[in-house]
Design an enzyme around this catalytic site. Structure first.
Site, PDB file in Angstrom:
ATOM      1  N   GLY A  34       0.836  -1.213   0.000  1.00 30.80           N
ATOM      2  CA  GLY A  34       0.000   0.000   0.000  1.00 30.80           C
ATOM      3  C   GLY A  34       0.858   1.245   0.000  1.00 30.80           C
ATOM      4  N   VAL A  56      -0.706   7.658   0.670  1.00 28.65           N
ATOM      5  CA  VAL A  56      -0.087   8.725   1.475  1.00 28.65           C
ATOM      6  C   VAL A  56       0.700   8.136   2.648  1.00 28.65           C
ATOM      7  CG1 VAL A  56      -0.586  10.707   2.963  1.00 28.65           C
ATOM      8  CG2 VAL A  56      -1.931  10.353   0.889  1.00 28.65           C
ATOM      9  N   MET A  57       0.061   7.288   3.418  1.00 28.61           N
ATOM     10  CA  MET A  57       0.683   6.770   4.644  1.00 28.61           C
ATOM     11  C   MET A  57       1.759   5.732   4.331  1.00 28.61           C
ATOM     12  SD  MET A  57      -0.519   8.414   7.187  1.00 28.61           S
ATOM     13  CE  MET A  57      -0.245   7.495   8.701  1.00 28.61           C
ATOM     14  N   ASN A  75       2.244  -2.484  -4.340  1.00 25.59           N
ATOM     15  CA  ASN A  75       0.989  -1.739  -4.380  1.00 25.59           C
ATOM     16  C   ASN A  75       0.092  -2.344  -5.462  1.00 25.59           C
ATOM     17  OD1 ASN A  75      -0.334   0.867  -3.335  1.00 25.59           O
ATOM     18  ND2 ASN A  75      -0.575   1.064  -5.549  1.00 25.59           N
ATOM     19  N   ALA A 110      -8.888   1.004   4.979  1.00 27.09           N
ATOM     20  CA  ALA A 110      -9.461   0.075   5.965  1.00 27.09           C
ATOM     21  C   ALA A 110     -10.702  -0.614   5.383  1.00 27.09           C
ATOM     22  CB  ALA A 110      -9.831   0.844   7.218  1.00 27.09           C
ATOM     23  N   SER A 148      -0.576   6.995  14.161  1.00 30.70           N
ATOM     24  CA  SER A 148      -1.087   8.363  14.097  1.00 30.70           C
ATOM     25  C   SER A 148       0.034   9.340  13.796  1.00 30.70           C
ATOM     26  CB  SER A 148      -1.753   8.767  15.405  1.00 30.70           C
ATOM     27  OG  SER A 148      -2.155  10.126  15.299  1.00 30.70           O
ATOM     28  N   ASN A 183      -8.389   9.062  18.083  1.00 32.63           N
ATOM     29  CA  ASN A 183      -9.088   9.884  17.093  1.00 32.63           C
ATOM     30  C   ASN A 183     -10.357  10.512  17.673  1.00 32.63           C
ATOM     31  OD1 ASN A 183      -7.080   8.842  15.492  1.00 32.63           O
ATOM     32  ND2 ASN A 183      -8.410   8.489  13.736  1.00 32.63           N
TER      33      ASN A 183
HETATM   34  P1  NAP Z   1      -4.577   6.519   0.397  1.00 27.02           P
HETATM   35  O1  NAP Z   1      -3.525   7.533   0.177  1.00 27.02           O
HETATM   36  O2  NAP Z   1      -5.933   6.754  -0.136  1.00 27.02           O
HETATM   37  O3  NAP Z   1      -4.023   5.125  -0.211  1.00 27.02           O
HETATM   38  C1  NAP Z   1      -4.819   4.004  -0.172  1.00 27.02           C
HETATM   39  C2  NAP Z   1      -3.971   2.783  -0.447  1.00 27.02           C
HETATM   40  O4  NAP Z   1      -4.825   1.642  -0.320  1.00 27.02           O
HETATM   41  C3  NAP Z   1      -3.381   2.742  -1.846  1.00 27.02           C
HETATM   42  O5  NAP Z   1      -2.126   2.121  -1.781  1.00 27.02           O
HETATM   43  C4  NAP Z   1      -4.402   1.888  -2.588  1.00 27.02           C
HETATM   44  O6  NAP Z   1      -3.856   1.202  -3.691  1.00 27.02           O
HETATM   45  C5  NAP Z   1      -4.743   0.897  -1.528  1.00 27.02           C
HETATM   46  N1  NAP Z   1      -6.026   0.245  -1.759  1.00 27.02           N
HETATM   47  C6  NAP Z   1      -7.250   0.799  -1.709  1.00 27.02           C
HETATM   48  N2  NAP Z   1      -8.190  -0.129  -1.975  1.00 27.02           N
HETATM   49  C7  NAP Z   1      -7.530  -1.287  -2.208  1.00 27.02           C
HETATM   50  C8  NAP Z   1      -7.942  -2.586  -2.505  1.00 27.02           C
HETATM   51  N3  NAP Z   1      -9.237  -2.904  -2.622  1.00 27.02           N
HETATM   52  N4  NAP Z   1      -6.992  -3.537  -2.659  1.00 27.02           N
HETATM   53  C9  NAP Z   1      -5.687  -3.231  -2.531  1.00 27.02           C
HETATM   54  N5  NAP Z   1      -5.238  -2.010  -2.229  1.00 27.02           N
HETATM   55  C10 NAP Z   1      -6.142  -1.040  -2.055  1.00 27.02           C
HETATM   56  O7  NAP Z   1      -4.777   6.176   1.951  1.00 27.02           O
HETATM   57  P2  NAP Z   1      -3.859   6.548   3.209  1.00 27.02           P
HETATM   58  O8  NAP Z   1      -4.185   7.934   3.662  1.00 27.02           O
HETATM   59  O9  NAP Z   1      -2.447   6.188   2.931  1.00 27.02           O
HETATM   60  O10 NAP Z   1      -4.474   5.556   4.312  1.00 27.02           O
HETATM   61  C11 NAP Z   1      -4.111   4.199   4.418  1.00 27.02           C
HETATM   62  C12 NAP Z   1      -4.622   3.695   5.769  1.00 27.02           C
HETATM   63  O11 NAP Z   1      -4.001   4.468   6.801  1.00 27.02           O
HETATM   64  C13 NAP Z   1      -6.123   3.869   5.973  1.00 27.02           C
HETATM   65  O12 NAP Z   1      -6.598   2.814   6.779  1.00 27.02           O
HETATM   66  C14 NAP Z   1      -6.202   5.168   6.752  1.00 27.02           C
HETATM   67  O13 NAP Z   1      -7.389   5.270   7.499  1.00 27.02           O
HETATM   68  C15 NAP Z   1      -4.990   5.040   7.639  1.00 27.02           C
HETATM   69  N6  NAP Z   1      -4.460   6.291   8.195  1.00 27.02           N
HETATM   70  C16 NAP Z   1      -4.417   7.419   7.440  1.00 27.02           C
HETATM   71  C17 NAP Z   1      -3.887   8.594   7.994  1.00 27.02           C
HETATM   72  C18 NAP Z   1      -3.782   9.854   7.182  1.00 27.02           C
HETATM   73  O14 NAP Z   1      -3.502  10.904   7.796  1.00 27.02           O
HETATM   74  N7  NAP Z   1      -3.974   9.816   5.885  1.00 27.02           N
HETATM   75  C19 NAP Z   1      -3.423   8.576   9.308  1.00 27.02           C
HETATM   76  C20 NAP Z   1      -3.458   7.391  10.035  1.00 27.02           C
HETATM   77  C21 NAP Z   1      -3.982   6.251   9.466  1.00 27.02           C
HETATM   78  P3  NAP Z   1      -4.046   1.748  -5.202  1.00 27.02           P
HETATM   79  O15 NAP Z   1      -2.891   2.656  -5.439  1.00 27.02           O
HETATM   80  O16 NAP Z   1      -4.006   0.512  -6.028  1.00 27.02           O
HETATM   81  O17 NAP Z   1      -5.377   2.457  -5.253  1.00 27.02           O
END
Ligand code: NAP
Length: 473
Positions: A11, A14-15, A34, A79, A131, A189
């Site tokens: 994955g 962003v994170m 990814n 998630a 976080s 959160n």
């Molecule tokens: P993001 O930038 O939207 O990236 C989502 C990732 O998930 C991408 O690598 C995407 O792959 C992958 N993905 C989505 N659907 C998928 C599927 N069905 N099968 C396989 N891969 C899939 O999200 P993010 O902000 O990094 O968040 C990732 C996790 O960290 C989430 O659970 C989020 O709640 C948590 N989080 C986020 C933050 C924050 O500040 N952003 C903070 C703490 C925790 P593709 O490139 O193929 O779409």
């Protein structure tokens, strides 16, 4: 063998991408995968000098092959079903003793289910709350781990290396079995929602009650950040209030639509608090406020019908600002007391033995609610005779005695002026109810007994009693 990666990561959103760079920077070799392969290539292309410790993989088989066994693999995808999908893929390529770490914002009930599903697979599962947003993931997040203690020992080195440090202490810890880490992250959160909402309510009083501009409000928060409210959220509030929109030259906050988003952790905090029977009123109010904020059309129509409150806040500006600062502090104490009470109840319910002082400590850096204030909470919960509720810890009794009169005056003024302060007023109502020795639920019990024969206890005798209502109920 030497060239094998120490850890894998799935994955690269962003994170995940920032976490992978963080891992590589700390000297660990990381294999990445990814779903969309172009993202893997783009990530690798932009990794600069860290590329030498990154192994880009286009297939899950290649990822498994690239890591030295026993293989730890961090899953950092959206998630929900995406996590189940990636676990299913991993099960097809991993072997016994390999470790799957779900680092997304999972609902802890999903984490418990995944533990149960993987129990006999030979794989080890860890549910890990992270976080700190993008910046935290890149340079040091706060890391909350749930799983067996043995599984934590196996990933401890890399997780403590990439975590934030508070005065040299890593902000990463094992908190308990199965869903403990994701539960604690959820409540983190929830507290964050309450903290942000209360800050927004104070901003509303400064903007609409005192008529100050964003530029004038920014230094107020900057000043507060040097005092008892010192925290990341207050700091960024001052920064965003001071920022201009390059296109229009207006303060950015003035051109942002007042409609807040949410992804679910606030709502989950409230649901779990309710299920556990713990009042978390400030968090509930904050979630409801976001929901109401999203009803922009209805709110605009209601304003047209009921009008805009015209009252300005009374009193000298200096005294008012001092009251606003203390009111926010009192509200914050109540909200954190609620969040920790929810974790305490969950700890008992799920047999986690959550270390509350450790949780406060690993939130002092890296995470969104980071502040020195959490050090005071760690101290309060760290004593052998620590109070059941933070409000009753001696240091917090003193702080609350000083601050609650300001919260009362500010809520009263806001109500009088027609300015909404749902989280601050909920925090105050919680405090007033909590410290009321004789409440009013004697009447509730009388009503319940009247219409449902539910019975009641008496103040002067043991046992269950009924009132003299006859068949009137
Ligand atoms: P993001 O930038 O939207 O990236 C989502 C990732 O998930 C991408 O690598 C995407 O792959 C992958 N993905 C989505 N659907 C998928 C599927 N069905 N099968 C396989 N891969 C899939 O999200 P993010 O902000 O990094 O968040 C990732 C996790 O960290 C989430 O659970 C989020 O709640 C948590 N989080 C986020 C933050 C924050 O500040 N952003 C903070 C703490 C925790 P593709 O490139 O193929 O779409």
């Amino acid at each position: 063998m030497e060239n094998k990666a120490d850890i894998g990561l799935i994955g690269l959103g962003v994170m995940g991408s920032n976490l992978a760079l963080n891992i590589a920077e700390k000297g660990h070799r990381v294999a990445v995968f990814n779903r969309t392969t172009s993202r893997t290539d783009a990530f690798y292309g932009q990794a600069g000098s860290l590329r030498e410790r990154i192994v880009p993989c286009h297939t899950i088989e290649a990822l498994a092959e690239a890591i030295r066994p026993p293989r730890p693999v961090i899953v950092m995808v959206q998630a929900g079903q995406a996590v189940d999908g990636q676990i299913a893929l991993l099960r097809s390529v991993l072997s016994a003793r390999d470790i799957v770490v779900d680092a997304g914002n999972a609902n802890f009930r999903d984490t418990m289910r995944r533990f149960a599903e993987l129990k006999d697979s030979g794989l080890t599962f860890i549910g890990m709350g992270v976080s700190g947003g993008e910046e935290g993931a890149r340079h040091g997040p706060s890391i909350m781990v749930g799983g067996t203690e043995e599984s934590w020992r196996r990933v401890e080195d890399v997780l403590t290396a990439i975590s934030a440090k508070y005065e040299g202490e890593p902000c990463a810890a094992w908190l308990g079995t199965d869903g403990a880490g994701h539960f604690v992250k959820t409540i983190h959160n929830g507290i964050e929602y309450a903290d942000m909402q209360m800050i927004a309510e104070i901003y509303g009083m400064l903007r609409d009650g005192l008529g100050l501009s964003a530029k004038e409000i920014a230094p107020v928060f900057a000043g507060w950040n040097r005092g008892r409210l010192n925290s990341y959220l207050i700091e960024i509030t001052a920064t965003v209030l001071a920022a201009d929109d390059p296109g229009t030259g207006s303060p950015v906050v003035d051109i942002i639509l007042d409609r807040a988003g949410q992804k679910g952790t606030g709502k989950w905090s409230v649901i779990e608090a309710q299920t556990l029977g713990v009042p978390a009123t400030a968090i509930e109010a904050a979630v409801a406020a976001r929901v109401l904020s999203a009803m922009k059309g209805e709110r605009t129509a209601a304003e047209a019908v009921f009008g805009v409150p015209a009252t300005r806040l009374a009193g000298g500006r200096k005294a008012l600002l001092a009251d606003l600062e203390l009111a926010l502090f009192a509200g914050k104490i109540a909200a954190y007391a609620q969040g920790f009470a929810v974790m305490d109840a969950a700890s008992k319910e799920f047999g986690w033995n959550l270390p509350l002082p450790t949780i406060a400590k690993i939130w002092r850096a890296g995470c969104i609610i980071r502040s020195q204030f959490l050090g005071r909470i760690a101290e309060a919960f760290g004593t052998s005779d620590s109070a059941a509720n933070l409000l009753m810890a001696p240091a917090f009794v003193e702080m609350m005695k000083e601050a609650h009169p300001s919260l009362r005056r500010i809520v009263a003024q806001a109500v009088e002026a027609g300015l909404p302060v749902p989280a601050l007023s909920s925090a105050l109502a919680y405090f007033d109810s909590y410290r009321q020795g004789r409440g009013t639920s004697n009447l509730i019990q009388a009503q319940r007994d009247f219409f449902g024969a539910h019975g009641f206890e008496r103040v002067d005798a043991e046992g269950a009693f009924h009132g003299p209502w006859g068949s009137g109920g």
